[in-house]
Write a protein that holds these residues in place. Sequence first.
Motif, PDB file in Angstrom:
ATOM      1  N   ASP A 109      48.494  47.441  48.503  1.00 23.58           N
ATOM      2  CA  ASP A 109      49.709  46.675  48.274  1.00 23.58           C
ATOM      3  C   ASP A 109      49.395  45.270  47.765  1.00 23.58           C
ATOM      4  OD1 ASP A 109      52.656  46.281  48.554  1.00 23.58           O
ATOM      5  OD2 ASP A 109      51.987  44.772  50.013  1.00 23.58           O
ATOM      6  N   LYS A 110      48.410  44.653  48.380  1.00 23.78           N
ATOM      7  CA  LYS A 110      48.022  43.282  48.014  1.00 23.78           C
ATOM      8  C   LYS A 110      47.534  43.224  46.561  1.00 23.78           C
ATOM      9  CE  LYS A 110      45.109  39.610  49.851  1.00 23.78           C
ATOM     10  NZ  LYS A 110      44.324  39.147  50.976  1.00 23.78           N
ATOM     11  N   TYR A 111      46.661  44.138  46.182  1.00 24.99           N
ATOM     12  CA  TYR A 111      46.116  44.122  44.829  1.00 24.99           C
ATOM     13  C   TYR A 111      47.128  44.588  43.787  1.00 24.99           C
ATOM     14  CZ  TYR A 111      41.564  42.333  45.843  1.00 24.99           C
ATOM     15  OH  TYR A 111      40.537  41.491  46.181  1.00 24.99           O
ATOM     16  N   LYS A 112      47.967  45.560  44.123  1.00 23.16           N
ATOM     17  CA  LYS A 112      49.016  45.978  43.189  1.00 23.16           C
ATOM     18  C   LYS A 112      49.959  44.821  42.902  1.00 23.16           C
ATOM     19  CE  LYS A 112      49.286  50.914  44.181  1.00 23.16           C
ATOM     20  NZ  LYS A 112      50.082  51.989  44.798  1.00 23.16           N
ATOM     21  N   SER A 113      50.304  44.057  43.934  1.00 24.41           N
ATOM     22  CA  SER A 113      51.199  42.905  43.761  1.00 24.41           C
ATOM     23  C   SER A 113      50.570  41.846  42.874  1.00 24.41           C
ATOM     24  CB  SER A 113      51.553  42.286  45.117  1.00 24.41           C
ATOM     25  OG  SER A 113      52.269  43.177  45.895  1.00 24.41           O
ATOM     26  N   ILE A 127      44.649  32.140  37.491  1.00 22.07           N
ATOM     27  CA  ILE A 127      43.571  32.954  36.942  1.00 22.07           C
ATOM     28  C   ILE A 127      44.195  34.271  36.477  1.00 22.07           C
ATOM     29  CG2 ILE A 127      41.400  34.124  37.446  1.00 22.07           C
ATOM     30  CD1 ILE A 127      41.032  32.034  39.730  1.00 22.07           C
ATOM     31  N   PRO A 128      44.166  34.542  35.173  1.00 22.18           N
ATOM     32  CA  PRO A 128      44.792  35.771  34.663  1.00 22.18           C
ATOM     33  C   PRO A 128      44.037  37.023  35.124  1.00 22.18           C
ATOM     34  CG  PRO A 128      43.734  34.556  32.875  1.00 22.18           C
ATOM     35  CD  PRO A 128      43.579  33.731  34.116  1.00 22.18           C
ATOM     36  N   LEU A 129      44.800  38.078  35.339  1.00 21.53           N
ATOM     37  CA  LEU A 129      44.233  39.366  35.730  1.00 21.53           C
ATOM     38  C   LEU A 129      44.548  40.385  34.645  1.00 21.53           C
ATOM     39  CD1 LEU A 129      45.417  39.419  39.445  1.00 21.53           C
ATOM     40  CD2 LEU A 129      43.091  39.037  38.635  1.00 21.53           C
ATOM     41  N   ASN A 136      39.079  46.307  40.081  1.00 25.19           N
ATOM     42  CA  ASN A 136      38.641  44.960  40.423  1.00 25.19           C
ATOM     43  C   ASN A 136      37.408  45.050  41.332  1.00 25.19           C
ATOM     44  OD1 ASN A 136      38.601  42.585  42.372  1.00 25.19           O
ATOM     45  ND2 ASN A 136      40.109  41.874  40.886  1.00 25.19           N
ATOM     46  N   PRO A 137      36.351  44.277  41.053  1.00 26.23           N
ATOM     47  CA  PRO A 137      35.121  44.368  41.850  1.00 26.23           C
ATOM     48  C   PRO A 137      35.325  44.040  43.337  1.00 26.23           C
ATOM     49  CG  PRO A 137      34.794  42.932  39.936  1.00 26.23           C
ATOM     50  CD  PRO A 137      36.212  43.353  39.936  1.00 26.23           C
ATOM     51  N   ILE A 138      36.176  43.074  43.627  1.00 21.44           N
ATOM     52  CA  ILE A 138      36.414  42.721  45.032  1.00 21.44           C
ATOM     53  C   ILE A 138      37.204  43.831  45.716  1.00 21.44           C
ATOM     54  CG2 ILE A 138      37.486  41.058  46.607  1.00 21.44           C
ATOM     55  CD1 ILE A 138      36.815  38.894  44.524  1.00 21.44           C
ATOM     56  N   TYR A 139      38.181  44.403  45.010  1.00 21.84           N
ATOM     57  CA  TYR A 139      38.925  45.539  45.552  1.00 21.84           C
ATOM     58  C   TYR A 139      37.967  46.683  45.884  1.00 21.84           C
ATOM     59  CZ  TYR A 139      41.900  49.621  45.831  1.00 21.84           C
ATOM     60  OH  TYR A 139      42.505  50.770  46.268  1.00 21.84           O
ATOM     61  N   LYS A 140      37.058  46.970  44.949  1.00 16.81           N
ATOM     62  CA  LYS A 140      36.095  48.051  45.166  1.00 16.81           C
ATOM     63  C   LYS A 140      35.198  47.768  46.372  1.00 16.81           C
ATOM     64  CE  LYS A 140      35.574  49.802  40.461  1.00 16.81           C
ATOM     65  NZ  LYS A 140      34.612  49.975  39.350  1.00 16.81           N
ATOM     66  N   GLN A 141      34.775  46.518  46.509  1.00 22.23           N
ATOM     67  CA  GLN A 141      33.920  46.141  47.634  1.00 22.23           C
ATOM     68  C   GLN A 141      34.668  46.318  48.957  1.00 22.23           C
ATOM     69  OE1 GLN A 141      32.521  42.094  47.444  1.00 22.23           O
ATOM     70  NE2 GLN A 141      31.243  42.303  49.256  1.00 22.23           N
ATOM     71  N   LEU A 142      35.909  45.832  49.014  1.00 19.04           N
ATOM     72  CA  LEU A 142      36.702  45.973  50.240  1.00 19.04           C
ATOM     73  C   LEU A 142      36.992  47.440  50.547  1.00 19.04           C
ATOM     74  CD1 LEU A 142      39.195  43.031  49.706  1.00 19.04           C
ATOM     75  CD2 LEU A 142      37.575  43.262  51.605  1.00 19.04           C
ATOM     76  N   SER A 143      37.339  48.193  49.534  1.00 16.70           N
ATOM     77  CA  SER A 143      37.612  49.614  49.713  1.00 16.70           C
ATOM     78  C   SER A 143      36.371  50.335  50.248  1.00 16.70           C
ATOM     79  CB  SER A 143      38.062  50.223  48.383  1.00 16.70           C
ATOM     80  OG  SER A 143      38.462  51.534  48.549  1.00 16.70           O
TER      81      SER A 143
END
Length: 149
Positions: A109-113, A127-129, A136-143
């Motif tokens: 939810d956080k990353y989709k938003s 910072i544009p996404l 996303n590398p941070i998303y992958k790391q957290l996942s």
Amino acid sequence: MTQQQISKLLDVSDRTLRDWKNNRNRLYTLLENLDYNEVKNRIDVVDLNDEVEFNPQEFSTNLFWQTNNISHQKVYAIISNYLSTLNIDDIKKLCQRFGKNMVKSVLNDKYKSMYKQGFISTNGMDIPLSGKYNQNPIYKQLSGMINDF
């Protein structure tokens, strides 16, 4: 209960529930016919919108700086704030307390938003996404941290 409610309360993947629906039909039918609120109260599970007792000493740092004492915080806020620390011990604590599925749900939810908004705003700087949130590398790391639990 719906399949989504069963998944959330029992911390069981949708894939497993589909298997139960096809191969363990009596078990799935039993779960489907239970009342969500009654089950939630019996097994002492929380929803993302529930407020729970929060003890800052259980985590590496107190991200709810308003008080160093035990307070009541929303489950979503606790998970969301501590995911941002990238601290593996804090993330393990979140998974133990709230379940992997709930922590994954907040992460998604956080990353989709953020990606829907198109940028991250930090200290007045945007910072544009681009691309997909799940790349996303941070998303992958957290996942990965959540999945390793």
